[in-house]
Design a protein around this motif. Structure first.
Motif, PDB file in Angstrom:
ATOM      1  N   GLU A   2       0.832  -1.204   0.000  1.00  0.00           N
ATOM      2  CA  GLU A   2       0.000   0.000   0.000  1.00  0.00           C
ATOM      3  C   GLU A   2       0.872   1.262   0.000  1.00  0.00           C
ATOM      4  O   GLU A   2       0.551   2.248  -0.657  1.00  0.00           O
ATOM      5  CB  GLU A   2      -0.919   0.018   1.227  1.00  0.00           C
ATOM      6  N   ASN A   3       1.974   1.235   0.783  1.00  0.00           N
ATOM      7  CA  ASN A   3       2.862   2.397   0.845  1.00  0.00           C
ATOM      8  C   ASN A   3       3.474   2.717  -0.515  1.00  0.00           C
ATOM      9  O   ASN A   3       3.596   3.873  -0.886  1.00  0.00           O
ATOM     10  CB  ASN A   3       3.985   2.163   1.859  1.00  0.00           C
ATOM     11  N   ILE A   4       3.869   1.676  -1.225  1.00  0.00           N
ATOM     12  CA  ILE A   4       4.463   1.882  -2.550  1.00  0.00           C
ATOM     13  C   ILE A   4       3.432   2.478  -3.493  1.00  0.00           C
ATOM     14  O   ILE A   4       3.707   3.436  -4.216  1.00  0.00           O
ATOM     15  CB  ILE A   4       5.030   0.553  -3.114  1.00  0.00           C
ATOM     16  N   ALA A   5       2.219   1.949  -3.478  1.00  0.00           N
ATOM     17  CA  ALA A   5       1.157   2.457  -4.346  1.00  0.00           C
ATOM     18  C   ALA A   5       0.838   3.905  -3.992  1.00  0.00           C
ATOM     19  O   ALA A   5       0.689   4.755  -4.882  1.00  0.00           O
ATOM     20  CB  ALA A   5      -0.095   1.585  -4.218  1.00  0.00           C
ATOM     21  N   SER A  10       1.089   9.647  -5.165  1.00  0.00           N
ATOM     22  CA  SER A  10       1.480  10.965  -4.665  1.00  0.00           C
ATOM     23  C   SER A  10       2.495  11.622  -5.604  1.00  0.00           C
ATOM     24  O   SER A  10       2.372  12.801  -5.948  1.00  0.00           O
ATOM     25  CB  SER A  10       2.063  10.826  -3.258  1.00  0.00           C
ATOM     26  N   LEU A  11       3.482  10.868  -6.020  1.00  0.00           N
ATOM     27  CA  LEU A  11       4.498  11.373  -6.927  1.00  0.00           C
ATOM     28  C   LEU A  11       3.877  11.760  -8.272  1.00  0.00           C
ATOM     29  O   LEU A  11       4.188  12.820  -8.825  1.00  0.00           O
ATOM     30  CB  LEU A  11       5.593  10.311  -7.142  1.00  0.00           C
TER      31      LEU A  11
END
Length: 162
Positions: A2-5, A10-11
């Motif tokens: 989830e953090n990577i997604a 965000s980026l």
């Protein structure tokens, strides 16, 4: 996962906003602010009159927009660096021009600043000596105590409408 997604989304959103002009990164904003301050400084010095001629320093290309650099020192405090070019390599009035730049900026700038004024490298035969003189606060103060010199400086820095 989830953090990577989340990071990727965000980026991506940040990049879309930057490309669309809706958001700037901090460096872009800081650069823009320094460019605006430099133009503000240039606007103050461009109308200084040459001590010998009826022209302004801008008209004689002694000062140009490119000769002014502004760096942020702290919150609302700036370092202003001006590199001016005398009209001839043996200009006897280069020190006086530097003094006029000092006086006009000290009087007219509405923000806190440190000022460094130099002759552009290679444009004067005694640039090193003159650079020391025009950046020495005691010498500047002493020069402005001389009534004849003060009168010449006043004539150079006064606005045409004044």
């Amino acid at each position: 996962m989830e953090n990577i997604a989340f990071s990727l989304v965000s980026l991506t959103v940040t990049k879309i906003l930057q490309f669309s002009g809706l958001a700037y990164n901090r460096n872009d904003l800081k650069t823009k602010k320094m460019e605006e301050k430099a133009l503000e400084v240039y606007d103050v010095i461009r109308s200084i009159r040459d001590p010998e001629k009826p022209n302004t320093l801008e008209e004689l290309e002694v000062v140009t927009e490119k000769c002014v650099e502004v760096q942020e020192l702290g919150e609302d405090e700036y370092l202003i660096i001006i590199k001016f070019s005398p009209t001839v390599p043996h200009c006897s009035l280069a020190t006086l021009i530097g003094l006029c730049l000092q006086v006009k900026l000290q009087r007219c700038l509405p923000f806190k600043h440190k000022l460094e004024i130099y002759i552009s490298e290679g444009t004067h035969s005694t640039e090193e000596d003159i650079n020391k003189q025009i950046n020495d606060k005691e010498r500047v103060a002493a020069a402005m105590e001389n009534p004849n010199l003060r009168e010449i400086v006043e004539q150079c820095v006064i606005e045409p409408d004044d």
